[in-house]
Write a protein that holds these residues in place. Structure first.
Motif, mmCIF file in Angstrom:
data_model
loop_
_atom_site.group_PDB
_atom_site.id
_atom_site.type_symbol
_atom_site.label_atom_id
_atom_site.label_comp_id
_atom_site.label_asym_id
_atom_site.label_seq_id
_atom_site.Cartn_x
_atom_site.Cartn_y
_atom_site.Cartn_z
ATOM 1 N N GLY A 1 0.827 -1.208 0.000
ATOM 2 C CA GLY A 1 0.000 0.000 0.000
ATOM 3 C C GLY A 1 0.862 1.259 0.000
ATOM 4 N N LYS A 2 2.113 1.105 -0.363
ATOM 5 C CA LYS A 2 3.063 2.202 -0.183
ATOM 6 C C LYS A 2 4.146 2.229 -1.273
ATOM 7 C CE LYS A 2 6.441 3.638 3.354
ATOM 8 N NZ LYS A 2 6.964 3.333 4.689
ATOM 9 N N TYR A 3 5.069 1.254 -1.255
ATOM 10 C CA TYR A 3 6.230 1.338 -2.147
ATOM 11 C C TYR A 3 5.839 1.486 -3.616
ATOM 12 C CZ TYR A 3 8.345 -0.512 2.127
ATOM 13 O OH TYR A 3 8.725 -0.707 3.420
ATOM 14 N N TRP A 4 5.049 0.553 -4.101
ATOM 15 C CA TRP A 4 4.731 0.583 -5.545
ATOM 16 C C TRP A 4 3.829 1.758 -5.888
ATOM 17 C CZ3 TRP A 4 -0.012 -1.438 -8.074
ATOM 18 C CH2 TRP A 4 -1.034 -1.762 -7.168
ATOM 19 N N ILE A 5 3.006 2.182 -4.908
ATOM 20 C CA ILE A 5 2.164 3.359 -5.108
ATOM 21 C C ILE A 5 3.044 4.587 -5.334
ATOM 22 C CG2 ILE A 5 0.361 4.814 -4.041
ATOM 23 C CD1 ILE A 5 -0.511 1.880 -4.612
ATOM 24 N N ASN A 6 4.151 4.624 -4.618
ATOM 25 C CA ASN A 6 5.077 5.752 -4.743
ATOM 26 C C ASN A 6 6.147 5.529 -5.810
ATOM 27 O OD1 ASN A 6 3.700 6.953 -2.607
ATOM 28 N ND2 ASN A 6 5.016 5.973 -1.080
ATOM 29 N N GLY A 7 5.958 4.476 -6.613
ATOM 30 C CA GLY A 7 6.893 4.269 -7.723
ATOM 31 C C GLY A 7 8.132 3.457 -7.367
ATOM 32 N N ASP A 8 8.259 3.006 -6.127
ATOM 33 C CA ASP A 8 9.434 2.203 -5.772
ATOM 34 C C ASP A 8 9.099 0.711 -5.966
ATOM 35 O OD1 ASP A 8 11.711 1.083 -4.821
ATOM 36 O OD2 ASP A 8 11.726 2.149 -2.897
ATOM 37 N N TYR A 9 9.090 0.310 -7.223
ATOM 38 C CA TYR A 9 8.699 -1.059 -7.564
ATOM 39 C C TYR A 9 9.693 -2.082 -7.025
ATOM 40 C CZ TYR A 9 5.424 1.367 -10.559
ATOM 41 O OH TYR A 9 4.429 2.183 -11.014
ATOM 42 N N GLN A 10 10.972 -1.706 -7.004
ATOM 43 C CA GLN A 10 11.985 -2.650 -6.533
ATOM 44 C C GLN A 10 11.763 -3.010 -5.068
ATOM 45 O OE1 GLN A 10 14.082 -4.056 -8.808
ATOM 46 N NE2 GLN A 10 14.296 -5.505 -7.107
ATOM 47 N N ALA A 11 11.427 -1.998 -4.246
ATOM 48 C CA ALA A 11 11.179 -2.257 -2.819
ATOM 49 C C ALA A 11 9.990 -3.195 -2.649
ATOM 50 C CB ALA A 11 10.932 -0.936 -2.078
ATOM 51 N N GLU A 12 8.970 -3.003 -3.496
ATOM 52 C CA GLU A 12 7.787 -3.869 -3.426
ATOM 53 C C GLU A 12 8.170 -5.316 -3.754
ATOM 54 O OE1 GLU A 12 4.897 -2.301 -2.604
ATOM 55 O OE2 GLU A 12 3.604 -4.063 -2.629
ATOM 56 N N ALA A 13 8.969 -5.475 -4.797
ATOM 57 C CA ALA A 13 9.373 -6.822 -5.203
ATOM 58 C C ALA A 13 10.288 -7.444 -4.152
ATOM 59 C CB ALA A 13 10.058 -6.775 -6.563
ATOM 60 N N ASP A 14 11.239 -6.667 -3.657
ATOM 61 C CA ASP A 14 12.216 -7.213 -2.702
ATOM 62 C C ASP A 14 11.536 -7.676 -1.418
ATOM 63 O OD1 ASP A 14 14.253 -6.825 -4.472
ATOM 64 O OD2 ASP A 14 14.951 -4.935 -3.573
ATOM 65 N N LEU A 15 10.642 -6.831 -0.890
ATOM 66 C CA LEU A 15 9.975 -7.213 0.355
ATOM 67 C C LEU A 15 9.134 -8.463 0.123
ATOM 68 C CD1 LEU A 15 9.335 -6.765 3.280
ATOM 69 C CD2 LEU A 15 7.658 -5.025 2.655
ATOM 70 N N ASN A 16 8.473 -8.526 -1.034
ATOM 71 C CA ASN A 16 7.652 -9.691 -1.328
ATOM 72 C C ASN A 16 8.480 -10.960 -1.488
ATOM 73 O OD1 ASN A 16 4.672 -9.980 -1.722
ATOM 74 N ND2 ASN A 16 4.963 -7.900 -2.488
ATOM 75 N N LYS A 17 9.691 -10.826 -2.061
ATOM 76 C CA LYS A 17 10.523 -12.026 -2.218
ATOM 77 C C LYS A 17 10.920 -12.586 -0.850
ATOM 78 C CE LYS A 17 13.253 -10.122 -5.355
ATOM 79 N NZ LYS A 17 14.414 -9.987 -6.247
ATOM 80 N N ALA A 18 11.345 -11.699 0.029
ATOM 81 C CA ALA A 18 11.710 -12.139 1.383
ATOM 82 C C ALA A 18 10.485 -12.707 2.101
ATOM 83 C CB ALA A 18 12.295 -10.966 2.170
ATOM 84 N N PHE A 19 9.351 -12.048 1.914
ATOM 85 C CA PHE A 19 8.108 -12.499 2.543
ATOM 86 C C PHE A 19 7.723 -13.889 2.030
ATOM 87 C CE2 PHE A 19 3.311 -12.300 2.366
ATOM 88 C CZ PHE A 19 3.100 -12.425 3.734
ATOM 89 N N CYS A 20 7.855 -14.098 0.742
ATOM 90 C CA CYS A 20 7.466 -15.401 0.179
ATOM 91 C C CYS A 20 8.435 -16.504 0.591
ATOM 92 C CB CYS A 20 7.314 -15.314 -1.338
ATOM 93 S SG CYS A 20 5.820 -14.392 -1.793
ATOM 94 N N ASP A 21 9.685 -16.153 0.845
ATOM 95 C CA ASP A 21 10.614 -17.138 1.429
ATOM 96 C C ASP A 21 10.060 -17.616 2.775
ATOM 97 O OD1 ASP A 21 12.295 -16.743 -0.713
ATOM 98 O OD2 ASP A 21 13.724 -15.469 0.373
ATOM 99 N N GLU A 22 9.620 -16.660 3.577
ATOM 100 C CA GLU A 22 9.070 -17.011 4.892
ATOM 101 C C GLU A 22 7.797 -17.865 4.733
ATOM 102 O OE1 GLU A 22 7.649 -13.625 7.078
ATOM 103 O OE2 GLU A 22 7.598 -14.707 9.008
ATOM 104 N N VAL A 23 6.963 -17.448 3.802
ATOM 105 C CA VAL A 23 5.721 -18.180 3.539
ATOM 106 C C VAL A 23 6.037 -19.617 3.134
ATOM 107 C CG1 VAL A 23 3.855 -18.372 1.830
ATOM 108 C CG2 VAL A 23 4.318 -16.178 2.968
ATOM 109 N N MET A 24 7.033 -19.744 2.244
ATOM 110 C CA MET A 24 7.426 -21.075 1.754
ATOM 111 C C MET A 24 7.854 -21.954 2.921
ATOM 112 S SD MET A 24 7.484 -22.759 -0.962
ATOM 113 C CE MET A 24 7.987 -24.483 -1.076
ATOM 114 N N GLU A 25 8.628 -21.366 3.814
ATOM 115 C CA GLU A 25 9.122 -22.129 4.958
ATOM 116 C C GLU A 25 7.979 -22.544 5.888
ATOM 117 O OE1 GLU A 25 12.354 -21.023 8.309
ATOM 118 O OE2 GLU A 25 12.891 -20.497 6.232
ATOM 119 N N ARG A 26 7.029 -21.625 6.101
ATOM 120 C CA ARG A 26 5.915 -21.912 7.019
ATOM 121 C C ARG A 26 4.868 -22.836 6.415
ATOM 122 N NH1 ARG A 26 4.373 -17.338 11.211
ATOM 123 N NH2 ARG A 26 2.467 -18.575 11.359
#
Lengths: 309, 309, 309
Positions: free
Chosen positions: C95-120
């Motif tokens: 609701g923030k990074y990609w809205i403000n045009g920081d697409y890389q931050a959106e992707a990076d946070l999601n990649k780390a998040f999905c690693d956690e999801v995968m583990e759980r």
């Protein structure tokens, strides 16, 4: 135990739809309140504009009032007495005089109105508090005069606690016109200095600031109140403010989070606006029935030592 | 006895959500209507824009219509017949021609549409009235032509009362663009002069003016109608217009007050928009269930001579 | 058989009120889903802004997250397993990074998040798809990078279909800023060329264009997807977008019409946003209960060969 022990009573609003309850439905709802530990009910306002909770002779002389057909104040007092609850009486909001800057007219009409209230209901066992219903969010000299004038008069009628429930000029309600926490503290330092001795309890509404900033506001408000020897309660709003539907029952997780934060800030009592629409098993909103169940489960977990903070 | 004896039927709107009722649910609701004395049902409109209450060949030729899957007019007529009610047929609102000033197209399409309606449903026992669905709030020459043209045509098809239900350009709907009572009277003097002999019954909507001004409007409207030999009904709206949620069931006190005022103004019949969403024990809005109970209690009190005015 | 076989799961929105369901209520609702043939559930997003469906360590490091008190992902997976359904995991929307045009931050946070999801949750039997939750309506180069980056990462974590559910920049949502069908096709030709091989399934939302134009959009979208070897599903929205109340359950006739049109356009699967609020017998909206009944009747008619198209 983190628990809501007070609720507003609301059947005279202009923004929350009527549930069309009669005495029977109110009886049932007071039972539901009692079952989750509510011991205090606060009439949000006895009248608003052309509407009143009973047929007031005083108001009828000054305004073109609609008939009430039933005496809601009597119903509320009867139920509070049956359920061993304290009843706080909310004053009249003209929706007019104070809005147009005529603070004296607002105070004068309320004083005469409260004389009538005292005569009709002053002897009732549950009648244990005054609630001045005019809400402010920053320092307002006119309203300070209303509070002073009314407080003196109310104390003369009946010695019992005087409660107000102000709001924060926060972004969830005011968007770009919201004020910062610093500004909020400066404004309320002024207000508290002025209402010390006039008002006994301040219960800030907790729904105008984002959840992740709530803690800071709760702690600032509690500190301000303490410094001025005023009791802090928190008005834990049980409705959502930011949804396109205005207003649905709150998500359980948000309710619990706000209660935990208020508890951590050291407020003495949690009240809510308001049980019957937004948290009750009898509400016209089915999401409130589920909120009641979630809330009850949490209370049970707390009793059994199963809820972690 | 002050009682609502007619209701609109509405499943074709653009601002009130569908209840998704089938024949079974409508049957149940007609029973509920009958139980509180409703003897007249008025289809708010047979079609709107791309939507229709049955698959009309005439409309399909002119517009890209959505399929209907079920014949709502047949269901309504069947239920009205079962419950001994009079059914008024509401015309088609293109949402287009008359909005863009092409009044002739609106009238022409409706005439062809009503021919089809007559052929399909004209023989049905409950079919006892026409309702011209196009609503006006002030004098509008184009609409006068539609009324004249359509009225002549409808009378040619079937001799039965022709009803309209206009609204007031009041502050609750129009804010700063609302017109005064004087202006309202001047406008409607013009309208009534024109529709005398064309329209048989006028049922003004009662929800656009503040409650404390309603009496004056009701009396003015009744006087205008009388002067022009047109029957007055009142359309006692059973929903709230001024709440953030658009639209919840009305507060019982307001419903009763408006009915009492209309009765005092001498209107011949009270109808409502509308029973099934806003006053019914079967409504998707639980506040309507409570309104039904409150309303029933009042009817009982009236029967027992216990209700004071 | 024209049937909805998938639904989004939504308890983390900012525009649709919480139903306040616990595990017991979700169990009951998965039973209701299964009863009408749903075999696929898609978590609309695992987190949004400060809210998450479970207590994510990764998100807590970057954002001030609210406590969740319960693990919704675990509940959803448990129920999907019990009911033999496929579960698609929706990513996090800051609701923030990609809205403000920081697409890389959106992707990076999601990649780390999905690693956690995968583990759980990666080992869970029902976990059978990824849903990239960021919605677009036209070509957006920044989002193309997010899709590419995230898709590569997700395929590395678990080989399973990747779904997106874009929307149309149509008049029902954008009014005067809506784009034409031609422009829509040009924009999406660009998008599809870019996401070919990156995204496996595209399920366009079907609620932004008028009903009488829907057919053309559905056919254009299906043709575009086919040309780029991407599977077409249709997201048959089960709520109304254009009513003053935002958002009520859809009228049954509209739901059926949209399903028939999507089927005619040859999409492989119909999913909906979303069953539990808008089509369920357990919904907080009673109109959804009736929609469920109407929908079930239609399924029965289809089985019996009684439903015509």
């Amino acid at each position: 135990m983190i628990q809501i022990t007070g609720t507003f009573l609301d059947e005279i609003t202009h923004d929350i739809p009527s549930q069309n309850w009669g005495h029977r439905e109110w009886t049932k709802d007071f039972d539901a309140m009692k079952a989750v530990g509510i011991n205090t009910v606060i009439l949000i306002r006895a009248g608003y504009d052309h509407h009143c909770t009973f047929d007031s002779v005083v108001l009828q002389k000054k305004r073109r009032m609609l008939p009430t057909y039933t005496d809601l104040v009597d119903i509320f007092l009867t139920e509070a007495e049956r359920c061993d609850m304290q009843f706080y009486f909310g004053t009249y909001d003209s929706g007019k005089y104070w809005i147009n800057g005529d603070y004296q007219a607002e105070a004068d009409l309320n004083k005469a109105f409260c004389d009538e209230v005292m005569e009709r209901y002053g002897h009732r066992k549950a009648f244990n508090g005054w609630y001045i219903c005019h809400e402010i969010n920053t320092f307002n000299n006119g309203m300070m005069q209303v509070y002073e004038d009314l407080s003196t008069h109310l104390r003369g009628l009946k010695q019992q606690p005087i409660l107000i429930s102000p709001y924060i000029k926060g972004v969830l309600q005011f968007g770009a016109e919201a004020i910062s926490l610093d500004r909020h503290i400066r404004e309320w330092e002024q207000v508290f200095a002025r209402i010390e001795g006039i008002v006994d309890i301040v219960a800030f509404q907790d729904g105008q600031v984002p959840f992740h900033e709530l803690k800071d506001y709760l702690q600032a408000n509690a500190a301000l109140a303490k410094r001025h020897h005023i009791t802090s309660w928190s008005n834990v709003e049980s409705f959502e403010r930011t949804f396109p539907i205005k207003f649905p029952p709150l998500d359980y997780r948000r309710l619990r989070y706000k209660m935990e934060q208020a508890h951590a800030a050291g407020v003495e009592k949690l009240i809510t606006f308001e049980f019957s629409h937004f948290m009750s098993p009898n509400s016209i909103y089915p999401a409130a029935h589920h909120l009641y169940n979630r809330y009850q489960e949490w209370l049970t977990d707390q009793k059994n030592g199963l809820a972690d903070l």
